[in-house]
Design an enzyme around this catalytic site. Structure first.
Site, mmCIF file in Angstrom:
data_model
loop_
_atom_site.group_PDB
_atom_site.id
_atom_site.type_symbol
_atom_site.label_atom_id
_atom_site.label_comp_id
_atom_site.label_asym_id
_atom_site.label_seq_id
_atom_site.Cartn_x
_atom_site.Cartn_y
_atom_site.Cartn_z
ATOM 1 N N SER A 1 33.182 50.138 37.230
ATOM 2 C CA SER A 1 33.093 48.714 37.564
ATOM 3 C C SER A 1 33.041 48.582 39.082
ATOM 4 O O SER A 1 33.434 49.511 39.807
ATOM 5 C CB SER A 1 34.346 47.999 37.039
ATOM 6 O OG SER A 1 34.414 46.673 37.509
ATOM 7 N N TYR B 1 43.650 47.343 36.159
ATOM 8 C CA TYR B 1 42.246 47.493 35.726
ATOM 9 C C TYR B 1 41.480 48.335 36.751
ATOM 10 O O TYR B 1 40.775 49.281 36.393
ATOM 11 C CB TYR B 1 41.603 46.113 35.558
ATOM 12 C CG TYR B 1 40.146 46.157 35.144
ATOM 13 C CD1 TYR B 1 39.783 46.544 33.854
ATOM 14 C CD2 TYR B 1 39.127 45.811 36.036
ATOM 15 C CE1 TYR B 1 38.448 46.587 33.467
ATOM 16 C CE2 TYR B 1 37.800 45.845 35.661
ATOM 17 C CZ TYR B 1 37.457 46.231 34.372
ATOM 18 O OH TYR B 1 36.132 46.276 33.990
HETATM 19 N N1 LIG Z 1 31.227 42.460 31.802
HETATM 20 C C1 LIG Z 1 31.517 42.812 33.045
HETATM 21 O O1 LIG Z 1 31.500 41.981 33.960
HETATM 22 C C2 LIG Z 1 31.879 44.227 33.366
HETATM 23 C C3 LIG Z 1 31.887 44.609 34.712
HETATM 24 C C4 LIG Z 1 32.250 45.905 35.030
HETATM 25 C C5 LIG Z 1 32.586 46.797 34.037
HETATM 26 N N2 LIG Z 1 32.579 46.395 32.741
HETATM 27 C C6 LIG Z 1 32.972 47.366 31.717
HETATM 28 O O2 LIG Z 1 31.998 47.393 30.709
HETATM 29 C C7 LIG Z 1 32.567 47.885 29.512
HETATM 30 C C8 LIG Z 1 32.133 47.026 28.344
HETATM 31 O O3 LIG Z 1 32.702 45.749 28.489
HETATM 32 P P1 LIG Z 1 31.909 44.391 28.156
HETATM 33 O O4 LIG Z 1 31.749 43.671 29.433
HETATM 34 O O5 LIG Z 1 30.739 44.657 27.328
HETATM 35 O O6 LIG Z 1 33.057 43.611 27.357
HETATM 36 P P2 LIG Z 1 33.175 43.193 25.809
HETATM 37 O O7 LIG Z 1 32.033 42.331 25.420
HETATM 38 O O8 LIG Z 1 34.549 42.643 25.668
HETATM 39 O O9 LIG Z 1 33.051 44.565 25.053
HETATM 40 C C9 LIG Z 1 34.102 45.498 25.033
HETATM 41 C C10 LIG Z 1 33.806 46.520 23.974
HETATM 42 O O10 LIG Z 1 34.850 47.495 24.006
HETATM 43 C C11 LIG Z 1 35.274 47.709 22.673
HETATM 44 N N3 LIG Z 1 36.651 48.146 22.595
HETATM 45 C C12 LIG Z 1 37.773 47.591 23.117
HETATM 46 N N4 LIG Z 1 38.863 48.283 22.750
HETATM 47 C C13 LIG Z 1 38.416 49.308 21.971
HETATM 48 C C14 LIG Z 1 39.036 50.363 21.278
HETATM 49 N N5 LIG Z 1 40.375 50.539 21.296
HETATM 50 N N6 LIG Z 1 38.265 51.215 20.562
HETATM 51 C C15 LIG Z 1 36.934 51.047 20.516
HETATM 52 N N7 LIG Z 1 36.273 50.089 21.156
HETATM 53 C C16 LIG Z 1 37.021 49.215 21.867
HETATM 54 C C17 LIG Z 1 35.056 46.385 21.955
HETATM 55 O O11 LIG Z 1 34.865 46.651 20.555
HETATM 56 P P3 LIG Z 1 35.915 46.294 19.394
HETATM 57 O O12 LIG Z 1 36.794 45.190 19.910
HETATM 58 O O13 LIG Z 1 35.039 45.894 18.259
HETATM 59 O O14 LIG Z 1 36.625 47.581 19.173
HETATM 60 C C18 LIG Z 1 33.752 45.911 22.586
HETATM 61 O O15 LIG Z 1 32.661 46.441 21.897
HETATM 62 C C19 LIG Z 1 34.073 47.937 29.751
HETATM 63 O O16 LIG Z 1 34.466 49.261 30.039
HETATM 64 C C20 LIG Z 1 34.256 47.058 30.977
HETATM 65 O O17 LIG Z 1 35.403 47.389 31.707
HETATM 66 C C21 LIG Z 1 32.223 45.134 32.376
#
Ligand SMILES: NC(=O)c1ccc[n+]([C@@H]2O[C@H](COP(=O)([O-])OP(=O)(O)OC[C@H]3O[C@@H](n4cnc5c(N)ncnc54)[C@H](OP(=O)(O)O)[C@@H]3O)[C@@H](O)[C@H]2O)c1
Length: 248
Positions: free
Chosen positions: A143, A156
């Site tokens: 991130s 985080y």
């Molecule tokens: N969106 C942003 O602005 C942003 C920026 C920088 C980095 N990121 C990173 O991108 C990644 C994806 O996040 P996102 O933005 O797409 O958020 P999101 O829409 O909330 O997706 C998070 C995903 O992680 C899964 N997850 C959470 N806990 C889990 C567990 N114990 N086992 C398996 N899967 C799990 C969730 O699936 P289930 O709940 O169905 O298990 C969901 O598919 C994360 O690592 C986040 O830190 C996001």
């Protein structure tokens, strides 16, 4: 002409929403076989069904990344079904921001378990297959918070700094096995991520920030496709991207 994505077997954790789902859609459209892991099985099953209906190959496997056995089962299912694993995308994560003084210890533990240990388990599950193949690509999701710390984001950010450290160590160690490594550090991207914040005041301000600045999730999917599609001799190690308007 090959895009170096077509025919590849790509395992994605956290494929039930946001960045993981967007990557699955784009890579499937480019001809990859995608193996989707998440806890919300209904979501990954319906995504796999939609991709299959469009002529793609997709498999959904219920996976909690805090359980090594389940991550191993996800990766092994990919190898059993499609014969190999070309790309492992360790994407699952959560971001329950809060100031340290509020002592949200359960949330700290969950972030450590999912954002750090989940990535390690993904590496552990994929590496033996990739070593044997003498080929593969591990993509870890960090991130902008893996580069910058702010108030409320200490834990985080610590997990995302850890992902970068792990990725750099991995990069150096897997040279003998012809394995590529990429760490992708997105800025604000419109997903369900801010919904993991439990503190109402923090949630409100982060949701406001995302509403004002976040860009669509296919920005991440294109970054993933860029890294994978390079010729095998080219290892794109780091990608950092933000919304153009994001200052932080
Ligand atoms: N969106 C942003 O602005 C942003 C920026 C920088 C980095 N990121 C990173 O991108 C990644 C994806 O996040 P996102 O933005 O797409 O958020 P999101 O829409 O909330 O997706 C998070 C995903 O992680 C899964 N997850 C959470 N806990 C889990 C567990 N114990 N086992 C398996 N899967 C799990 C969730 O699936 P289930 O709940 O169905 O298990 C969901 O598919 C994360 O690592 C986040 O830190 C996001």
């Amino acid at each position: 002409m090959s895009n170096n994505i077509e025919g590849k077997v790509v395992v994605i954790t956290g494929a039930s929403s946001g960045l993981g789902e967007a990557a699955a859609r784009l890579l499937s459209g480019e001809g990859a076989s995608v193996v989707l892991g998440a806890r919300r099985v209904d979501r990954i099953q319906s995504l796999a069904g939609a991709l299959t209906a469009k002529g793609g190959k997709a498999l959904a496997v219920a996976t909690d990344v805090t359980q090594y056995d389940q991550v191993k089962r996800l990766v092994d299912a990919a190898v059993e079904t499609y014969g190999r694993i070309d790309v492992m995308i360790n994407n699952a994560g959560l971001m329950p921001h809060s100031p340290l003084e509020r002592l949200k210890i359960d949330e700290w533990n969950r972030m450590i378990d999912v954002n750090i240990k989940g990535v390690l388990y993904g590496i552990a599950a994929a590496l033996p297959h990739m070593k044997q193949q003498k080929a593969g690509h591990i993509i870890n999701v960090s991130s902008v918070a893996g580069h910058k710390v702010g108030p409320g984001s200490a834990v985080y950010a610590a997990t995302k700094y850890a992902v970068r450290a792990l990725s750099e160590g991995l990069r150096q160690e897997v040279k003998p096995y012809n394995i590529r490594t990429t760490v992708i550090s997105p800025g604000a991207v419109a997903t369900e991520l801010p919904d993991s914040i439990s503190e109402p005041d923090v949630s409100q301000s982060i949701h406001k920030f995302y509403e004002a600045f976040a860009i669509p999730a296919d920005s991440f999917a294109r970054a993933v496709a860029f890294a994978i599609s390079q010729p095998e001799e080219v290892d794109v190690n780091e990608i950092l991207f933000r919304p153009t308007r994001q200052e932080l």
